[in-house]
Design a protein around this motif. Structure first.
Motif, PDB file in Angstrom:
ATOM      1  N   ILE A  39       0.894  -1.006   0.133  1.00 57.25           N
ATOM      2  CA  ILE A  39       0.018  -0.013   0.108  1.00 57.25           C
ATOM      3  C   ILE A  39       0.860   1.270  -0.004  1.00 57.25           C
ATOM      4  O   ILE A  39       1.902   1.563   0.502  1.00 57.25           O
ATOM      5  CB  ILE A  39      -1.101   0.053   1.121  1.00 57.25           C
ATOM      6  N   GLY A  40       0.504   2.043  -0.928  1.00 56.99           N
ATOM      7  CA  GLY A  40       1.186   3.363  -1.349  1.00 56.99           C
ATOM      8  C   GLY A  40       2.521   3.174  -2.131  1.00 56.99           C
ATOM      9  O   GLY A  40       2.912   4.348  -2.481  1.00 56.99           O
ATOM     10  N   LEU A  41       2.703   2.071  -2.746  1.00 55.06           N
ATOM     11  CA  LEU A  41       3.663   1.809  -3.795  1.00 55.06           C
ATOM     12  C   LEU A  41       2.984   2.384  -5.154  1.00 55.06           C
ATOM     13  O   LEU A  41       1.798   1.939  -5.395  1.00 55.06           O
ATOM     14  CB  LEU A  41       4.337   0.565  -3.853  1.00 55.06           C
ATOM     15  N   GLU A  42       3.887   2.567  -5.931  1.00 51.12           N
ATOM     16  CA  GLU A  42       3.452   2.894  -7.324  1.00 51.12           C
ATOM     17  C   GLU A  42       3.525   1.508  -8.066  1.00 51.12           C
ATOM     18  O   GLU A  42       4.458   0.676  -7.919  1.00 51.12           O
ATOM     19  CB  GLU A  42       4.514   3.723  -7.945  1.00 51.12           C
ATOM     20  N   VAL A  43       2.597   1.018  -8.673  1.00 52.01           N
ATOM     21  CA  VAL A  43       2.439  -0.178  -9.508  1.00 52.01           C
ATOM     22  C   VAL A  43       3.525  -0.311 -10.213  1.00 52.01           C
ATOM     23  O   VAL A  43       4.059  -1.648 -10.216  1.00 52.01           O
ATOM     24  CB  VAL A  43       1.194  -0.303 -10.441  1.00 52.01           C
ATOM     25  N   VAL A  44       4.193   0.491 -10.864  1.00 56.05           N
ATOM     26  CA  VAL A  44       5.359   0.428 -11.749  1.00 56.05           C
ATOM     27  C   VAL A  44       6.420   0.097 -10.902  1.00 56.05           C
ATOM     28  O   VAL A  44       7.337  -1.031 -11.545  1.00 56.05           O
ATOM     29  CB  VAL A  44       5.776   1.602 -12.712  1.00 56.05           C
ATOM     30  N   ASP A  45       6.680   0.501  -9.844  1.00 57.04           N
ATOM     31  CA  ASP A  45       7.729   0.122  -9.065  1.00 57.04           C
ATOM     32  C   ASP A  45       7.921  -1.365  -8.466  1.00 57.04           C
ATOM     33  O   ASP A  45       8.619  -1.892  -7.861  1.00 57.04           O
ATOM     34  CB  ASP A  45       7.870   1.088  -7.782  1.00 57.04           C
ATOM     35  N   CYS A  46       6.571  -2.184  -8.449  1.00 52.72           N
ATOM     36  CA  CYS A  46       6.595  -3.408  -8.168  1.00 52.72           C
ATOM     37  C   CYS A  46       7.149  -4.523  -9.308  1.00 52.72           C
ATOM     38  O   CYS A  46       6.973  -5.740  -9.137  1.00 52.72           O
ATOM     39  CB  CYS A  46       5.023  -3.980  -7.827  1.00 52.72           C
ATOM     40  N   HIS A  47       7.690  -3.729 -10.341  1.00 61.25           N
ATOM     41  CA  HIS A  47       8.061  -4.492 -11.600  1.00 61.25           C
ATOM     42  C   HIS A  47       9.623  -4.410 -11.473  1.00 61.25           C
ATOM     43  O   HIS A  47      10.016  -3.383 -11.350  1.00 61.25           O
ATOM     44  CB  HIS A  47       7.341  -4.303 -12.835  1.00 61.25           C
ATOM     45  N   ARG A  48      10.290  -5.231 -12.326  1.00 61.43           N
ATOM     46  CA  ARG A  48      11.660  -5.389 -12.688  1.00 61.43           C
ATOM     47  C   ARG A  48      11.902  -3.948 -13.533  1.00 61.43           C
ATOM     48  O   ARG A  48      11.209  -3.482 -14.319  1.00 61.43           O
ATOM     49  CB  ARG A  48      12.192  -6.428 -13.450  1.00 61.43           C
ATOM     50  N   PRO A  49      13.230  -3.288 -13.305  1.00 58.26           N
ATOM     51  CA  PRO A  49      13.321  -2.227 -13.830  1.00 58.26           C
ATOM     52  C   PRO A  49      13.162  -2.231 -15.359  1.00 58.26           C
ATOM     53  O   PRO A  49      12.807  -1.388 -16.023  1.00 58.26           O
ATOM     54  CB  PRO A  49      14.629  -1.784 -13.467  1.00 58.26           C
ATOM     55  N   GLU A  50      13.572  -3.312 -15.910  1.00 57.13           N
ATOM     56  CA  GLU A  50      13.607  -3.588 -17.425  1.00 57.13           C
ATOM     57  C   GLU A  50      12.436  -3.702 -17.995  1.00 57.13           C
ATOM     58  O   GLU A  50      12.073  -3.510 -19.160  1.00 57.13           O
ATOM     59  CB  GLU A  50      14.678  -4.810 -17.748  1.00 57.13           C
ATOM     60  N   ASN A  51      11.490  -3.832 -17.143  1.00 52.08           N
ATOM     61  CA  ASN A  51       9.916  -3.982 -17.741  1.00 52.08           C
ATOM     62  C   ASN A  51       8.875  -2.685 -17.590  1.00 52.08           C
ATOM     63  O   ASN A  51       7.761  -2.673 -17.704  1.00 52.08           O
ATOM     64  CB  ASN A  51       9.264  -5.201 -17.061  1.00 52.08           C
ATOM     65  N   ARG A  52       9.564  -1.820 -16.780  1.00 55.15           N
ATOM     66  CA  ARG A  52       8.845  -0.739 -16.051  1.00 55.15           C
ATOM     67  C   ARG A  52       8.196   0.435 -17.411  1.00 55.15           C
ATOM     68  O   ARG A  52       7.121   0.549 -17.236  1.00 55.15           O
ATOM     69  CB  ARG A  52       9.409   0.145 -15.222  1.00 55.15           C
ATOM     70  N   GLU A  53       8.963   0.528 -18.417  1.00 60.48           N
ATOM     71  CA  GLU A  53       8.600   1.255 -19.356  1.00 60.48           C
ATOM     72  C   GLU A  53       7.360   0.530 -20.151  1.00 60.48           C
ATOM     73  O   GLU A  53       6.296   1.337 -20.445  1.00 60.48           O
ATOM     74  CB  GLU A  53       9.372   1.481 -20.474  1.00 60.48           C
ATOM     75  N   LYS A  54       7.450  -0.630 -20.291  1.00 63.83           N
ATOM     76  CA  LYS A  54       6.236  -1.470 -20.946  1.00 63.83           C
ATOM     77  C   LYS A  54       5.019  -1.628 -20.075  1.00 63.83           C
ATOM     78  O   LYS A  54       3.819  -1.339 -20.376  1.00 63.83           O
ATOM     79  CB  LYS A  54       6.783  -2.959 -21.020  1.00 63.83           C
ATOM     80  N   ILE A  55       5.149  -1.587 -18.796  1.00 61.10           N
ATOM     81  CA  ILE A  55       3.916  -1.478 -17.722  1.00 61.10           C
ATOM     82  C   ILE A  55       3.467  -0.088 -17.889  1.00 61.10           C
ATOM     83  O   ILE A  55       2.120   0.019 -17.891  1.00 61.10           O
ATOM     84  CB  ILE A  55       4.746  -1.718 -16.476  1.00 61.10           C
ATOM     85  N   ARG A  56       4.342   0.871 -17.729  1.00 64.32           N
ATOM     86  CA  ARG A  56       3.801   2.126 -18.039  1.00 64.32           C
ATOM     87  C   ARG A  56       2.812   2.413 -19.202  1.00 64.32           C
ATOM     88  O   ARG A  56       1.789   2.898 -19.160  1.00 64.32           O
ATOM     89  CB  ARG A  56       4.993   3.153 -18.166  1.00 64.32           C
ATOM     90  N   GLU A  57       3.122   1.708 -20.197  1.00 63.52           N
ATOM     91  CA  GLU A  57       2.504   1.986 -21.609  1.00 63.52           C
ATOM     92  C   GLU A  57       1.317   1.209 -21.370  1.00 63.52           C
ATOM     93  O   GLU A  57       0.009   1.573 -21.921  1.00 63.52           O
ATOM     94  CB  GLU A  57       3.311   1.311 -22.609  1.00 63.52           C
ATOM     95  N   PHE A  58       1.121   0.020 -20.834  1.00 64.60           N
ATOM     96  CA  PHE A  58       0.197  -0.715 -20.480  1.00 64.60           C
ATOM     97  C   PHE A  58      -0.911  -0.034 -19.634  1.00 64.60           C
ATOM     98  O   PHE A  58      -2.043   0.077 -20.018  1.00 64.60           O
ATOM     99  CB  PHE A  58       0.513  -2.191 -19.952  1.00 64.60           C
ATOM    100  N   LEU A  59      -0.411   0.607 -18.497  1.00 66.23           N
ATOM    101  CA  LEU A  59      -1.340   1.242 -17.793  1.00 66.23           C
ATOM    102  C   LEU A  59      -1.974   2.497 -18.346  1.00 66.23           C
ATOM    103  O   LEU A  59      -2.971   2.853 -18.285  1.00 66.23           O
ATOM    104  CB  LEU A  59      -0.600   1.637 -16.490  1.00 66.23           C
ATOM    105  N   ALA A  60      -1.097   3.243 -19.373  1.00 70.64           N
ATOM    106  CA  ALA A  60      -1.743   4.617 -19.911  1.00 70.64           C
ATOM    107  C   ALA A  60      -3.053   4.154 -20.951  1.00 70.64           C
ATOM    108  O   ALA A  60      -3.836   4.986 -21.002  1.00 70.64           O
ATOM    109  CB  ALA A  60      -0.688   5.264 -20.744  1.00 70.64           C
ATOM    110  N   GLN A  61      -2.862   2.603 -21.476  1.00 67.87           N
ATOM    111  CA  GLN A  61      -4.198   2.636 -22.238  1.00 67.87           C
ATOM    112  C   GLN A  61      -5.497   2.283 -21.027  1.00 67.87           C
ATOM    113  O   GLN A  61      -6.496   2.571 -21.879  1.00 67.87           O
ATOM    114  CB  GLN A  61      -3.760   1.180 -22.743  1.00 67.87           C
ATOM    115  N   PHE A  62      -5.295   1.927 -20.180  1.00 67.49           N
ATOM    116  CA  PHE A  62      -6.312   1.843 -19.117  1.00 67.49           C
ATOM    117  C   PHE A  62      -6.951   3.339 -18.933  1.00 67.49           C
ATOM    118  O   PHE A  62      -7.943   3.568 -18.760  1.00 67.49           O
ATOM    119  CB  PHE A  62      -6.279   1.159 -17.915  1.00 67.49           C
TER     120      PHE A  62
END
Length: 102
Positions: A39-62
């Motif tokens: 609780i309080g963490l950014e979802v992106v920070d729960c992922h490995r650094p090499e996957n974070r940009e892909k996760i940001r793009e995924f979340l932006a679609q929502f």
């Protein structure tokens, strides 16, 4: 019946974010999976650094409304992402995780 307690104790992972993808609620499954409070963490920070940009793009679609739900199978689980709204506006995501039978 206390629904929050039931959800907290569930054997399925439940995690809720706000509109900026900050974790605002998570159950025991999620904390045990990550081995820390989330609780309080950014979802992106729960992922490995090499996957974070892909996760940001995924979340932006929502956030843009281009995606309302998504389901995948990964790490031995079925994982779903569902957006929710407040007063018709995007308010965040609910993620569920259920372990697949072995």
């Amino acid at each position: 019946m206390n629904l929050e307690q039931a959800f907290h104790e569930s054997s399925a992972g439940l995690l809720v974010t706000d509109a900026d993808f900050k974790v605002i609620w998570a159950n025991r499954f999620e904390e045990e999976f990550y081995d820390k409070p989330v609780i309080g963490l950014e979802v992106v920070d729960c992922h490995r650094p090499e996957n974070r940009e892909k996760i940001r793009e995924f979340l932006a679609q929502f956030k843009a409304g281009a995606m309302k739900e998504f389901t995948k199978t990964a790490v031995g689980m079925i994982i779903t992402y569902s957006s929710y709204t407040v007063d018709g506006e995007f308010a965040g995501l609910v993620r569920t995780r259920i372990r697949l039978p072995k």
